[in-house]
Design a protein around this motif. Structure first.
Motif, PDB file in Angstrom:
ATOM      1  N   THR A 119     -15.083  -3.914  11.831  1.00  0.00           N
ATOM      2  CA  THR A 119     -15.361  -3.603  10.289  1.00  0.00           C
ATOM      3  C   THR A 119     -16.631  -4.109   9.926  1.00  0.00           C
ATOM      4  O   THR A 119     -16.861  -5.143  10.252  1.00  0.00           O
ATOM      5  CB  THR A 119     -14.083  -3.793   9.294  1.00  0.00           C
ATOM      6  OG1 THR A 119     -14.568  -3.486   8.115  1.00  0.00           O
ATOM      7  CG2 THR A 119     -13.903  -5.648   9.414  1.00  0.00           C
TER       8      THR A 119
ATOM      9  N   SER B  84      -4.438   2.348  -0.787  1.00  0.00           N
ATOM     10  CA  SER B  84      -5.055   2.608   0.452  1.00  0.00           C
ATOM     11  C   SER B  84      -5.995   3.747   0.363  1.00  0.00           C
ATOM     12  O   SER B  84      -6.856   3.628   1.125  1.00  0.00           O
ATOM     13  CB  SER B  84      -3.809   3.175   1.325  1.00  0.00           C
ATOM     14  OG  SER B  84      -3.376   4.377   0.765  1.00  0.00           O
ATOM     15  N   ARG B  85      -5.737   4.554  -0.555  1.00  0.00           N
ATOM     16  CA  ARG B  85      -7.204   5.726  -0.523  1.00  0.00           C
ATOM     17  C   ARG B  85      -8.147   5.105  -1.493  1.00  0.00           C
ATOM     18  O   ARG B  85      -9.264   5.578  -1.030  1.00  0.00           O
ATOM     19  CB  ARG B  85      -6.386   7.017  -1.196  1.00  0.00           C
ATOM     20  CG  ARG B  85      -5.918   7.639  -0.087  1.00  0.00           C
ATOM     21  CD  ARG B  85      -5.107   8.976  -0.627  1.00  0.00           C
ATOM     22  NE  ARG B  85      -6.088  10.013  -1.281  1.00  0.00           N
ATOM     23  CZ  ARG B  85      -5.479  11.191  -1.665  1.00  0.00           C
ATOM     24  NH1 ARG B  85      -4.337  11.275  -1.708  1.00  0.00           N
ATOM     25  NH2 ARG B  85      -6.363  11.946  -2.230  1.00  0.00           N
ATOM     26  N   ASP B  88      -9.946   3.847   1.430  1.00  0.00           N
ATOM     27  CA  ASP B  88     -10.801   4.706   2.154  1.00  0.00           C
ATOM     28  C   ASP B  88     -12.226   5.282   1.394  1.00  0.00           C
ATOM     29  O   ASP B  88     -13.037   5.530   1.975  1.00  0.00           O
ATOM     30  CB  ASP B  88      -9.911   5.784   2.362  1.00  0.00           C
ATOM     31  CG  ASP B  88      -8.588   5.362   3.515  1.00  0.00           C
ATOM     32  OD1 ASP B  88      -8.925   4.652   4.214  1.00  0.00           O
ATOM     33  OD2 ASP B  88      -7.706   6.159   3.436  1.00  0.00           O
ATOM     34  N   SER B  89     -12.048   5.359  -0.008  1.00  0.00           N
ATOM     35  CA  SER B  89     -13.113   6.002  -0.578  1.00  0.00           C
ATOM     36  C   SER B  89     -14.119   4.941  -0.712  1.00  0.00           C
ATOM     37  O   SER B  89     -15.459   5.254  -0.499  1.00  0.00           O
ATOM     38  CB  SER B  89     -12.637   5.945  -2.164  1.00  0.00           C
ATOM     39  OG  SER B  89     -11.770   7.106  -2.188  1.00  0.00           O
ATOM     40  N   TRP B  91     -14.789   2.554   1.660  1.00  0.00           N
ATOM     41  CA  TRP B  91     -15.361   2.368   2.983  1.00  0.00           C
ATOM     42  C   TRP B  91     -16.316   3.682   3.306  1.00  0.00           C
ATOM     43  O   TRP B  91     -16.982   3.628   4.192  1.00  0.00           O
ATOM     44  CB  TRP B  91     -14.375   1.746   3.975  1.00  0.00           C
ATOM     45  CG  TRP B  91     -13.862   0.640   3.710  1.00  0.00           C
ATOM     46  CD1 TRP B  91     -14.387  -0.455   3.006  1.00  0.00           C
ATOM     47  CD2 TRP B  91     -12.666   0.109   3.801  1.00  0.00           C
ATOM     48  NE1 TRP B  91     -13.528  -1.502   3.020  1.00  0.00           N
ATOM     49  CE2 TRP B  91     -12.354  -1.154   3.465  1.00  0.00           C
ATOM     50  CE3 TRP B  91     -11.457   0.693   4.954  1.00  0.00           C
ATOM     51  CZ2 TRP B  91     -11.201  -2.077   3.643  1.00  0.00           C
ATOM     52  CZ3 TRP B  91     -10.371  -0.158   5.006  1.00  0.00           C
ATOM     53  CH2 TRP B  91     -10.449  -1.347   4.549  1.00  0.00           C
ATOM     54  N   SER B  92     -16.006   4.944   2.811  1.00  0.00           N
ATOM     55  CA  SER B  92     -16.756   6.192   3.116  1.00  0.00           C
ATOM     56  C   SER B  92     -17.900   5.915   2.236  1.00  0.00           C
ATOM     57  O   SER B  92     -18.970   6.994   2.468  1.00  0.00           O
ATOM     58  CB  SER B  92     -15.753   7.445   2.807  1.00  0.00           C
ATOM     59  OG  SER B  92     -15.497   7.253   1.348  1.00  0.00           O
ATOM     60  N   SER B 138     -20.587  -1.255   1.125  1.00  0.00           N
ATOM     61  CA  SER B 138     -19.923   0.067   1.334  1.00  0.00           C
ATOM     62  C   SER B 138     -20.599   1.133   0.534  1.00  0.00           C
ATOM     63  O   SER B 138     -20.863   2.431   0.796  1.00  0.00           O
ATOM     64  CB  SER B 138     -18.513   0.252   1.366  1.00  0.00           C
ATOM     65  OG  SER B 138     -17.920  -0.763   2.374  1.00  0.00           O
TER      66      SER B 138
END
Lengths: 292, 266
Positions: A119, B84-85, B88-89, B91-92, B138
């Motif tokens: 990561t 969790s999402r 995800d947002s 790290w995207s 990120s």
């Protein structure tokens, strides 16, 4: 086969020095009845892994913690857990302070049986300087990117509070957010669940109901009936967190012998005594769920 | 559009902070704390309709939820955004947050974790690094600091690097996308790190504030942006939207004494 246990029989299976993961998130859905049973026991030298709330502070206050691995330790509206703060400022516990997301990556690595997951999270930050044993890995592909190899956070057991469970170890977890209880379950491989409601079977004809099932029963070693067992943290949709109680608990951290007074008043007398000491079932069920 | 004559410093800050999200298009906008949250909501309602926001818990809403007690107001949910999402947002890269660190240094590094030289036994334990390390490498992050002083904008490095800045304190070959910092909005000015070699430069001064005053309150050297100006006053239309987003005047309790937007000459 029944997996039904009680608080005492679960704590009897725990050992000094274990690494214990605790589900929930800050002051939300913590297995507090089990934590209180640990506080009543002789267990010590524990390593705790959590998105921490009052359970971390209480176990620190009782001197049961050797090491903390955390994404945070907070009571949310009371931003810094008071006994965690005391333990940190006294330098009495070892800590691995992680980025919140890094904690889930470490748990995921453990659940997937791999030694690490790559990561970018943590690079360039104090996570690297404060955890000098964290190593980097270079991508074997053309990009050659250097990444943190986040080590697996293997747990001995996980303690998780759910809304409904049956004696086979099937569970349902309600509320707006499942947090990372599934990852704690997989990282441990052995889960003791406390449940608001214990049923013979959670089976349903409505497949939508089962989206609230977060992890497989083969992980679940014990199921304990613990109505109101998350108090003073929130358990959707039964009751909100108990802010007046959390405020009084926080204030105790600033008082001489504050922890022993809190322990004597609320914890020493067992779980029935606990519920009575915090106002009884009716008062707990009337606690409003938080809005933001 | 009518420029308001009577507004508070908090309202001036909200309008200036909303500008942080201009040009972002569709992404997750997270304003942490009342003023950043109202600011993100104002941006969505006035010039960035594609911003996606949550109810503060785990759901996406198309209409920003007002701050404070909700009364009869019931949010309508259009999406699910559990943590969790959120990760995800993050790290995207499809997110722009505005946060409030306790310390910020000349490199744009920020600290909310702990104070003091010894991390094993901090002088003051604060929040921990929380999501700052991952957020900062990120996606874009802006900041709001309610108390511009040398204690917040420190002379040396921050005590604990929670958010990564432009110090490039990482191994060769890591973080190929670098770091992106938006604007820093304070009770005195708006600045960014877009000066030469990512130096801090003042973009606008709040009405009645001088550059020298800001420099005196900052532990590192500041440049003047080429187009340095006075922070724009809110319009009556913006104030009306702010009132709707904050019906209980939570914004009035953020800055000590809830000062007016135009300071009396010193």
């Amino acid at each position: 086969m029944t997996k039904e246990m009680n608080l005492k029989s679960v704590v009897a299976e725990l050992r000094d020095g274990m690494t214990i993961g605790i589900g929930g998130w800050g002051p939300r859905r913590k297995p507090m009845s089990l934590i209180r049973e640990i506080l009543r026991s002789d267990l010590k030298d524990l390593t705790l892994v959590a998105y921490g709330g009052p359970e971390i502070g209480m176990l620190c206050a009782a001197g049961k913690v050797k090491k903390l691995i955390y994404g945070f330790v907070s009571l949310d509206v009371i931003p810094i857990e008071p006994y965690f703060r005391k333990a940190r400022e006294a330098g009495t516990v070892d800590v691995v302070e992680l980025d919140e997301g890094l904690l889930l990556i470490g748990l995921r690595a453990a659940g997937h049986n791999v030694p690490f997951l790559p990561t970018r999270v943590g690079l360039g930050s104090a996570v690297m300087t404060n955890n000098p044993d964290f190593k980097t890995v270079t991508s074997p592909y053309d990009d050659g990117e250097v990444l943190l190899a986040m080590p697996a956070l293997k747990l001995d057991v996980a303690l998780i509070h759910v809304n409904k469970a049956d004696r086979n170890g099937n569970t349902l977890t309600f509320g707006p957010d499942p947090y990372f209880d599934d990852l704690f379950a997989r990282a441990a491989g052995t889960v003791y669940v406390t449940t608001e409601e214990l049923l013979d079977s959670i089976a349903s004809e409505n497949p939508e109901d089962l989206k609230a099932n977060l992890f497989e029963p083969y992980y679940v070693k014990g199921v304990v009936s613990a109505p109101l067992g998350a108090h003073p943290t929130a358990s959707h949709y039964g009751y909100g967190w108990d802010l007046p109680h959390l405020k009084a608990y926080s204030a105790s951290a600033g008082e001489e012998s504050g922890w022993s007074a809190y322990f004597d008043k609320h914890i020493a007398g067992g779980e029935d005594g606990y519920i009575a000491s915090v106002g009884g079932e009716g008062q707990i069920r009337a606690l409003p769920l938080p809005t933001f | 559009m009518t420029t308001a004559q009577d507004f508070t410093l908090a309202e001036l800050i909200i309008v200036a902070a909303a500008e942080a999200w201009r040009g972002d298009g569709e992404l997750l906008a997270t304003g942490i704390g009342p003023l950043p949250r109202i600011a993100a909501s104002l941006a969505k309602l006035t010039f960035e309709p594609g911003l996606q926001m949550t109810d503060g818990e785990a759901f996406l809403v198309e209409e920003p939820v007002p701050v404070g007690p909700r009364g009869e107001y019931k949010p309508k949910y259009s999406g699910w955004m559990p943590y969790s999402r959120v990760f995800d947002s993050v790290w995207s890269g499809r997110r722009h947050a505005m946060v409030t660190p306790v310390q910020v240094d000349r490199h744009g590094q920020a600290n909310i974790s702990a104070l003091g030289p010894d991390f094993k036994k901090p002088k003051v334990q604060m929040l921990g690094v929380r999501g700052f390390p991952g957020n900062s490498i990120s996606h874009k992050n802006s900041m709001f600091l309610p108390n511009h002083s040398k204690r917040t904008f420190v002379e040396g490095n921050v005590d604990v690097v929670a958010a990564v800045g432009f110090k490039r304190d990482w191994p060769q070959g890591a973080l190929p996308n670098g770091v992106e910092i938006g604007v820093i909005v304070t009770d005195l000015c708006v600045f960014d790190f877009n000066g030469p070699d990512h130096a801090a430069q003042v973009f606008s001064l709040h009405p009645g504030v001088t550059f020298e005053q800001v420099q005196d309150a900052t532990g590192f050297p500041l440049a003047r942006a080429e187009a340095m100006k006075t922070t724009e006053a809110p319009t009556e239309e913006q104030l009306a939207i702010i009132q709707r987003l904050d019906p209980h005047n939570v914004r009035g309790s953020v800055l000590k004494g809830n000062p007016p937007g135009i300071r009396a000459a010193a």
